[in-house]
Each structure stands twice: as C-alpha cells, then as structure tokens.
Design a protein around this motif. Sequence first.
Motif, PDB file in Angstrom:
ATOM      1  N   ALA A  44       0.851  -1.183   0.000  1.00  0.00           N
ATOM      2  CA  ALA A  44       0.000   0.000   0.000  1.00  0.00           C
ATOM      3  C   ALA A  44       0.886   1.232   0.000  1.00  0.00           C
ATOM      4  CB  ALA A  44      -0.910  -0.010   1.223  1.00  0.00           C
ATOM      5  N   LEU A  45       0.644   2.117  -0.946  1.00  0.00           N
ATOM      6  CA  LEU A  45       1.429   3.333  -1.076  1.00  0.00           C
ATOM      7  C   LEU A  45       0.499   4.537  -1.169  1.00  0.00           C
ATOM      8  CD1 LEU A  45       3.945   2.151  -3.833  1.00  0.00           C
ATOM      9  CD2 LEU A  45       4.388   2.320  -1.387  1.00  0.00           C
ATOM     10  N   THR A  46       0.983   5.685  -0.701  1.00  0.00           N
ATOM     11  CA  THR A  46       0.227   6.920  -0.867  1.00  0.00           C
ATOM     12  C   THR A  46       0.442   7.430  -2.286  1.00  0.00           C
ATOM     13  OG1 THR A  46       2.053   8.351  -0.198  1.00  0.00           O
ATOM     14  CG2 THR A  46       0.589   7.523   1.563  1.00  0.00           C
ATOM     15  N   SER A  47      -0.359   8.406  -2.683  1.00  0.00           N
ATOM     16  CA  SER A  47      -0.196   8.968  -4.025  1.00  0.00           C
ATOM     17  C   SER A  47       1.172   9.645  -4.165  1.00  0.00           C
ATOM     18  CB  SER A  47      -1.329   9.934  -4.355  1.00  0.00           C
ATOM     19  OG  SER A  47      -1.370  10.977  -3.430  1.00  0.00           O
ATOM     20  N   VAL A  48       1.648  10.282  -3.102  1.00  0.00           N
ATOM     21  CA  VAL A  48       2.968  10.917  -3.143  1.00  0.00           C
ATOM     22  C   VAL A  48       4.050   9.863  -3.350  1.00  0.00           C
ATOM     23  CG1 VAL A  48       4.677  12.193  -1.775  1.00  0.00           C
ATOM     24  CG2 VAL A  48       2.286  12.908  -1.760  1.00  0.00           C
ATOM     25  N   GLU A  49       3.962   8.742  -2.610  1.00  0.00           N
ATOM     26  CA  GLU A  49       4.942   7.667  -2.760  1.00  0.00           C
ATOM     27  C   GLU A  49       4.911   7.076  -4.169  1.00  0.00           C
ATOM     28  OE1 GLU A  49       4.975   6.055   1.877  1.00  0.00           O
ATOM     29  OE2 GLU A  49       3.450   5.321   0.473  1.00  0.00           O
ATOM     30  N   LEU A  50       3.704   6.881  -4.697  1.00  0.00           N
ATOM     31  CA  LEU A  50       3.584   6.359  -6.068  1.00  0.00           C
ATOM     32  C   LEU A  50       4.219   7.313  -7.069  1.00  0.00           C
ATOM     33  CD1 LEU A  50      -0.013   4.874  -6.123  1.00  0.00           C
ATOM     34  CD2 LEU A  50       2.099   3.641  -6.603  1.00  0.00           C
ATOM     35  N   GLY A  51       3.919   8.605  -6.936  1.00  0.00           N
ATOM     36  CA  GLY A  51       4.482   9.599  -7.847  1.00  0.00           C
ATOM     37  C   GLY A  51       5.992   9.630  -7.803  1.00  0.00           C
ATOM     38  N   GLN A  84       8.080   7.173  -6.710  1.00  0.00           N
ATOM     39  CA  GLN A  84       8.662   5.920  -7.193  1.00  0.00           C
ATOM     40  C   GLN A  84       8.560   5.776  -8.700  1.00  0.00           C
ATOM     41  OE1 GLN A  84       7.594   2.328  -5.203  1.00  0.00           O
ATOM     42  NE2 GLN A  84       8.045   3.143  -3.185  1.00  0.00           N
ATOM     43  N   LEU A  85       7.453   6.235  -9.267  1.00  0.00           N
ATOM     44  CA  LEU A  85       7.226   6.067 -10.695  1.00  0.00           C
ATOM     45  C   LEU A  85       7.686   7.267 -11.511  1.00  0.00           C
ATOM     46  CD1 LEU A  85       3.668   4.485 -10.537  1.00  0.00           C
ATOM     47  CD2 LEU A  85       5.852   3.321 -10.853  1.00  0.00           C
ATOM     48  N   GLN A  86       8.033   8.333 -10.816  1.00  0.00           N
ATOM     49  CA  GLN A  86       8.453   9.577 -11.458  1.00  0.00           C
ATOM     50  C   GLN A  86       7.372  10.078 -12.418  1.00  0.00           C
ATOM     51  OE1 GLN A  86      12.259   8.523 -13.120  1.00  0.00           O
ATOM     52  NE2 GLN A  86      13.282   8.676 -11.143  1.00  0.00           N
ATOM     53  N   ILE A  87       6.135  10.150 -11.881  1.00  0.00           N
ATOM     54  CA  ILE A  87       5.021  10.684 -12.645  1.00  0.00           C
ATOM     55  C   ILE A  87       4.343  11.766 -11.824  1.00  0.00           C
ATOM     56  CG2 ILE A  87       4.648   8.601 -14.030  1.00  0.00           C
ATOM     57  CD1 ILE A  87       2.340   7.822 -12.189  1.00  0.00           C
ATOM     58  N   SER A  88       3.590  12.604 -12.487  1.00  0.00           N
ATOM     59  CA  SER A  88       2.950  13.745 -11.827  1.00  0.00           C
ATOM     60  C   SER A  88       1.802  13.295 -10.924  1.00  0.00           C
ATOM     61  CB  SER A  88       2.404  14.707 -12.885  1.00  0.00           C
ATOM     62  OG  SER A  88       1.269  14.131 -13.513  1.00  0.00           O
ATOM     63  N   PRO A  89       1.423  14.148  -9.952  1.00  0.00           N
ATOM     64  CA  PRO A  89       0.263  13.840  -9.119  1.00  0.00           C
ATOM     65  C   PRO A  89      -1.006  13.609  -9.954  1.00  0.00           C
ATOM     66  CG  PRO A  89       1.502  15.634  -8.146  1.00  0.00           C
ATOM     67  CD  PRO A  89       2.105  15.366  -9.504  1.00  0.00           C
ATOM     68  N   ALA A  90      -1.163  14.373 -11.035  1.00  0.00           N
ATOM     69  CA  ALA A  90      -2.338  14.196 -11.897  1.00  0.00           C
ATOM     70  C   ALA A  90      -2.316  12.811 -12.552  1.00  0.00           C
ATOM     71  CB  ALA A  90      -2.383  15.280 -12.966  1.00  0.00           C
ATOM     72  N   ARG A 117      -8.586   1.459  -2.414  1.00  0.00           N
ATOM     73  CA  ARG A 117      -8.208   2.610  -1.589  1.00  0.00           C
ATOM     74  C   ARG A 117      -8.418   2.242  -0.136  1.00  0.00           C
ATOM     75  NH1 ARG A 117     -10.940   7.330  -5.293  1.00  0.00           N
ATOM     76  NH2 ARG A 117      -9.429   7.072  -6.935  1.00  0.00           N
ATOM     77  N   GLU A 118      -7.441   2.586   0.687  1.00  0.00           N
ATOM     78  CA  GLU A 118      -7.535   2.327   2.123  1.00  0.00           C
ATOM     79  C   GLU A 118      -7.191   3.609   2.854  1.00  0.00           C
ATOM     80  OE1 GLU A 118      -4.600  -0.697   2.695  1.00  0.00           O
ATOM     81  OE2 GLU A 118      -5.686  -2.174   1.511  1.00  0.00           O
ATOM     82  N   ARG A 119      -7.881   3.862   3.935  1.00  0.00           N
ATOM     83  CA  ARG A 119      -7.587   5.033   4.778  1.00  0.00           C
ATOM     84  C   ARG A 119      -6.669   4.616   5.913  1.00  0.00           C
ATOM     85  NH1 ARG A 119      -9.319   9.948   3.138  1.00  0.00           N
ATOM     86  NH2 ARG A 119     -11.430   9.923   2.334  1.00  0.00           N
ATOM     87  N   GLU A 120      -5.697   5.458   6.191  1.00  0.00           N
ATOM     88  CA  GLU A 120      -4.865   5.236   7.360  1.00  0.00           C
ATOM     89  C   GLU A 120      -5.696   5.585   8.578  1.00  0.00           C
ATOM     90  OE1 GLU A 120      -1.296   7.537   7.085  1.00  0.00           O
ATOM     91  OE2 GLU A 120      -0.535   6.397   5.389  1.00  0.00           O
ATOM     92  N   PRO A 121      -5.694   4.758   9.620  1.00  0.00           N
ATOM     93  CA  PRO A 121      -6.490   5.061  10.821  1.00  0.00           C
ATOM     94  C   PRO A 121      -6.130   6.444  11.378  1.00  0.00           C
ATOM     95  CG  PRO A 121      -5.589   2.840  10.933  1.00  0.00           C
ATOM     96  CD  PRO A 121      -4.959   3.505   9.740  1.00  0.00           C
ATOM     97  N   GLY A 122      -7.160   7.244  11.624  1.00  0.00           N
ATOM     98  CA  GLY A 122      -6.956   8.578  12.187  1.00  0.00           C
ATOM     99  C   GLY A 122      -6.408   9.599  11.211  1.00  0.00           C
ATOM    100  N   SER A 123      -6.417   9.281   9.925  1.00  0.00           N
ATOM    101  CA  SER A 123      -5.860  10.196   8.930  1.00  0.00           C
ATOM    102  C   SER A 123      -6.810  10.304   7.743  1.00  0.00           C
ATOM    103  CB  SER A 123      -4.503   9.663   8.453  1.00  0.00           C
ATOM    104  OG  SER A 123      -4.031  10.417   7.355  1.00  0.00           O
ATOM    105  N   ARG A 124      -6.686  11.396   7.011  1.00  0.00           N
ATOM    106  CA  ARG A 124      -7.463  11.551   5.783  1.00  0.00           C
ATOM    107  C   ARG A 124      -6.692  10.994   4.591  1.00  0.00           C
ATOM    108  NH1 ARG A 124      -9.150  17.463   4.991  1.00  0.00           N
ATOM    109  NH2 ARG A 124     -10.098  16.488   3.171  1.00  0.00           N
ATOM    110  N   ARG A 125      -5.438  10.631   4.834  1.00  0.00           N
ATOM    111  CA  ARG A 125      -4.573  10.158   3.760  1.00  0.00           C
ATOM    112  C   ARG A 125      -5.009   8.777   3.281  1.00  0.00           C
ATOM    113  NH1 ARG A 125       1.760  10.248   4.617  1.00  0.00           N
ATOM    114  NH2 ARG A 125       1.071  12.320   5.142  1.00  0.00           N
ATOM    115  N   GLU A 126      -5.059   8.617   1.968  1.00  0.00           N
ATOM    116  CA  GLU A 126      -5.408   7.322   1.395  1.00  0.00           C
ATOM    117  C   GLU A 126      -4.145   6.601   0.944  1.00  0.00           C
ATOM    118  OE1 GLU A 126      -8.181   8.284  -1.769  1.00  0.00           O
ATOM    119  OE2 GLU A 126      -9.838   7.732  -0.471  1.00  0.00           O
ATOM    120  N   ARG A 127      -4.193   5.297   1.087  1.00  0.00           N
ATOM    121  CA  ARG A 127      -3.136   4.438   0.561  1.00  0.00           C
ATOM    122  C   ARG A 127      -3.795   3.570  -0.501  1.00  0.00           C
ATOM    123  NH1 ARG A 127       1.204   5.092   3.504  1.00  0.00           N
ATOM    124  NH2 ARG A 127       2.392   3.250   3.002  1.00  0.00           N
TER     125      ARG A 127
END
Length: 160
Positions: free
Chosen positions: A43-50, A52-58, A75-85
């Motif tokens: 499970a990776l966040t969008s920032v981590e994916l971007g 690692q893959l060297q691609i834009s957030p879009a 999509r999974e939510r981190e407990p206590g966070s709005r961040r998705e993995r």
Amino acid sequence: MAVPESESEAAQRQDERRATEGDDQVAAGPPQPPHRVRQHTGALTSVELGEQLQISPAAVSGAVRYLAQVHMVSREREPGSRRERYRVHSDQWYEALTSREAIIKRWEDALREGVASLGADTPAGGRLAETLAFFEFMEGELESMMDRWRVHREQHFGEG
C-alpha cells in the motif's frame, strides 16, 4: 556479468517497449500510468507512487481512478488520517475479470430487450440474438475457467 536493474528501471524499460510496439499492445492493456501503478505491491500513498514512478500527481490520480474502476487497486484510509493508501491486489486480474460479469449481464439484458423488440426473425434481431448467445457462452466459460483457476492457483501458489 549484467548488473540487476531496479524495479523502477524495469518498469521504465517495459513502458518504452510498450510504446514502441504500437497501438495493438496499448489497446491490450491499461494506459501507461495505470500499467506502472499496478506493478507495485503493498500500500502506497499517491505521493509515494508519484515519487517511485516519477510521474505527476495528476497522472497518479488518473491511474488510481482507472485501476479502482476495474477493481485492480483498492483505496484504504490510514487510521486517524485523511490520507489514502492504494493497494494493488495480488489477484488483480481475477478481480478485473470477475468484475466484468456485471457489465456482461447488463449487455445481455439490453440484447434480450433488443431481440424481443426487433424479433429474432429479422436481420437486426438475428444479429442481436447471436451476440446475446456469444455473451451467454462467454459468461459460462469464464465462470468455469475461473473455478479452474482458483484450484490451479491454490495448488501452485497456496491460498490467496
């Protein structure tokens, strides 16, 4: 002796190969960013994916949206966070194929209505009836094939 390439280098090489093979290869699989996203495990966040893959957030957003629609990533939510993995499923192809059953059922229903309204004895109704028979055949074959796959997968890879 060849130096082993990193996962990122391998993904980039595969993208380059797919790009040079033309439209047939691209049509056979997901567009480039989704193709690269589904190569990752865990499970990776969008920032981590971007990163690692060297691609834009879009590009990450579009890739994840596409892969979620075809049930290849969740999509999974981190407990206590709005961040998705985002998690790529180990059984991604199985999930993608079996999710198509609902689509096939809707097509079958529409085809049945078309045959009923046009009449199976008309040229257009006959074509729709043949198309309906094809989808019904494929649905049955897919179901039995997936049953065989589950047995095969368990024998070769253990429970998934």
